[in-house]
Write an enzyme that holds these catalytic residues in place. Structure first.
Site, short mmCIF file in Angstrom:
data_model
loop_
_atom_site.label_atom_id
_atom_site.label_comp_id
_atom_site.label_asym_id
_atom_site.label_seq_id
_atom_site.Cartn_x
_atom_site.Cartn_y
_atom_site.Cartn_z
N TYR A 1 0.78 -1.24 0.00
CA TYR A 1 0.00 0.00 0.00
C TYR A 1 0.81 1.28 0.00
O TYR A 1 0.25 2.37 0.14
CB TYR A 1 -1.05 -0.01 1.10
CG TYR A 1 -0.59 0.09 2.54
CD1 TYR A 1 0.22 -0.87 3.11
CD2 TYR A 1 -1.04 1.13 3.35
CE1 TYR A 1 0.58 -0.80 4.44
CE2 TYR A 1 -0.69 1.21 4.68
CZ TYR A 1 0.11 0.24 5.22
OH TYR A 1 0.46 0.32 6.53
N HIS B 1 -6.84 -10.59 10.43
CA HIS B 1 -6.97 -10.42 11.88
C HIS B 1 -8.29 -10.97 12.43
O HIS B 1 -8.28 -11.95 13.15
CB HIS B 1 -6.75 -8.97 12.33
CG HIS B 1 -5.45 -8.39 11.88
ND1 HIS B 1 -4.24 -8.99 12.15
CD2 HIS B 1 -5.17 -7.29 11.13
CE1 HIS B 1 -3.26 -8.28 11.61
NE2 HIS B 1 -3.79 -7.24 10.98
N ASP C 1 2.73 -10.21 8.53
CA ASP C 1 2.22 -8.86 8.69
C ASP C 1 3.32 -7.79 8.83
O ASP C 1 3.94 -7.41 7.85
CB ASP C 1 1.24 -8.83 9.88
CG ASP C 1 0.42 -7.55 9.96
OD1 ASP C 1 0.66 -6.64 9.15
OD2 ASP C 1 -0.46 -7.45 10.84
#
Ligand code: NGQ
Ligand code: ZN
Length: 457
Positions: A123, A272, A323
């Site tokens: 991102y 998550h 992550d």
């Protein structure tokens, strides 16, 4: 090429004297067991062969922050949100060069840990002041270029990130590097798609609306129609603050809202899902979607504990990701998931079943969930699947005298990823003797990037 193993974990269970033939397309051409004579004809002979899972969630650049986020700020508590502010500030120093160097290093560490593939939730799209690059997809291309260096099987997930919260507040500070609208995102996706097409045939493209906080509902409704066959990943319900924000804006909890609004099925990977009611958990478990758990990062960020015991009992699918990449360790990721359940329930062997030990269950789940989330035809030593394989170091003292599922339990609960000797990603033999075949060059690139990033702090 042919791999021969004294023992291998096949779909039918543990088998002996196994030959695995791999075609030029990186797929498994044949699997034979009881083939003691195959050893002589093999290109590689190993003791213990396993399918290698995919890592379903990574923000590669955050690896460079490890060691810089363990101090308390001025407030009463350090939290996820203070960590996030630090992460935004840290981001400013990255040029395309460092993005690529850090990503290649992260992918190499993943391979050395036993992951054959990685879903990169990418991102960082814009320049540090938020101005788009002339080539909208330049940083996505850098992630793809990193995967050519590391050889990892890439599922590239360009992220849509438009606003700073459910009140649609504009992005501020470091967040401006993420900013997309639908037009900008279309350009990024197109560039990323071209980059993925130039990679080996196991690489994939997916789409990733960042979260309900960052993606207005109208944009989400549009995005789910864009690449209907591609994996779709989104963060959800990680922090209680996020649950409250969604509830205040919509009257519903995040997962509740999503299931009421969208047809969530097996193309979805929800990252998550820490804070679920029983109803939300059941909806997720029966949807075919993958719960993308990141137990080491969730511990690091103080997120909370996913109810893996109840979710698996309800038939849910889960996989694991690294992550924030503060620590890349497949065996520890799985161990942390199980230990979080034990600490909460004050029981032992929580995720074991009557037939399968804890380590075996965790490993099986990570294989299935990882493959589904990455949209990758793998996750088992099976004819036709990509040859994502891993060999354990049978000479390790941790494995002395053990066989079958006990090997997995010893690796996951007593050992660490130094037990991983060989890894193949779609047939590419990238880790040999415990080391990535291009470790020296990749490590040098990472050190150079770290020195430069340090100067900008
Ligand atoms: C991320 N990480 O996108 O890197 C997020 C932080 C956010 C985790 N959620 C940003 N672990 O969620 O707003
Ligand atoms: Zn994330």
């Amino acid at each position: 090429m042919r791999i021969w193993a004294t023992a291998a974990l096949l779909e039918s269970g543990w088998a002996r004297d196994v030959s695995v033939e791999i075609g030029a397309d990186g797929r498994i051409a044949s699997v034979a067991q009881g083939d003691a004579g195959g050893r002589a004809r093999a290109d590689a002979a190993v003791e213990v062969l396993l399918p290698a899972p995919g890592n379903l969630h990574s923000h590669a650049f955050q690896r460079a922050m490890a060691g810089l986020s363990e101090r308390r700020g001025p407030g009463t508590h350090d939290t996820f949100w203070t960590w996030r502010d630090l992460m935004y500030r840290f981001l400013a120093g990255f040029t395309p060069e460092e993005i690529e160097a850090v990503a290649a290093f992260v992918q190499m560490e993943m391979l050395e840990a036993g992951y054959a593939a990685s879903a990169e939730f990418h991102y960082v799209h814009n320049q540090a002041d938020g101005t788009p690059y002339d080539d909208a997809a330049i940083l996505a291309r850098r992630i793809a270029a990193a995967s050519e260096t590391s050889g990892i099987g890439l599922t590239l997930l360009p992220v849509y990130y438009e606003v700073g919260g459910l009140d649609a507040r504009p992005l501020a500070g470091g967040q401006r590097r993420f900013r997309t609208d639908l037009d900008h995102y279309a350009a990024i996706l197109e560039g990323a798609e071209a980059a993925v097409r130039a990679l080996p045939g196991d690489a994939r493209l997916g789409i990733a609306p960042h979260s309900l906080r960052a993606v207005p509902s109208a944009a989400l409704a549009e995005l789910v129609t864009w690449r209907p066959d591609a994996p779709l990943h989104m963060h959800i319900a990680e922090q209680t603050g996020e649950v409250e924000e969604v509830r205040a804006a919509t009257g519903k909890r995040p997962v509740e809202w999503l299931f009421d609004t969208h047809a969530v099925d097996d193309r979805w990977c929800l990252i998550h899902c820490t804070h679920l009611t029983e109803d939300e958990r059941r909806a997720l478990a029966t949807s075919g979607a993958v719960a993308g758990l990141c137990p080491i990062t969730e511990s690091s960020l103080g997120d909370g504990i996913f109810d893996g015991a109840a979710y698996l009992a309800e038939g849910g699918t889960l996989g694991v990701g690294s992550d924030s990449n503060i620590r890349i360790a497949l065996s520890e990721e799985l161990r942390t998931l199980e230990y979080s359940q034990r600490l909460r329930d004050r029981h032992r062997a929580v995720l074991a079943t009557a037939e399968r030990s804890c380590g075996r269950r965790l490993y099986d789940e990570a294989l299935v969930g990882g493959a589904r989330a990455l949209g990758r035809d793998s996750g088992a030593i099976r004819q036709g699947a990509f040859a994502d394989l891993l060999a354990l170091d049978a000479g390790s003292v941790h494995l002395e005298g053990l066989a079958g599922d006990d090997l997995l339990d010893a690796w996951i609960f007593a050992g660490d990823d130094t037990l991983v000797r060989d890894v193949w990603s779609a047939g590419r033999h990238l880790v040999q003797g415990g080391r990535h075949v291009r470790r020296d060059a990749i490590e040098a690139g990472y050190r150079k990037a770290m020195r430069k990033l340090k100067e900008t702090l």
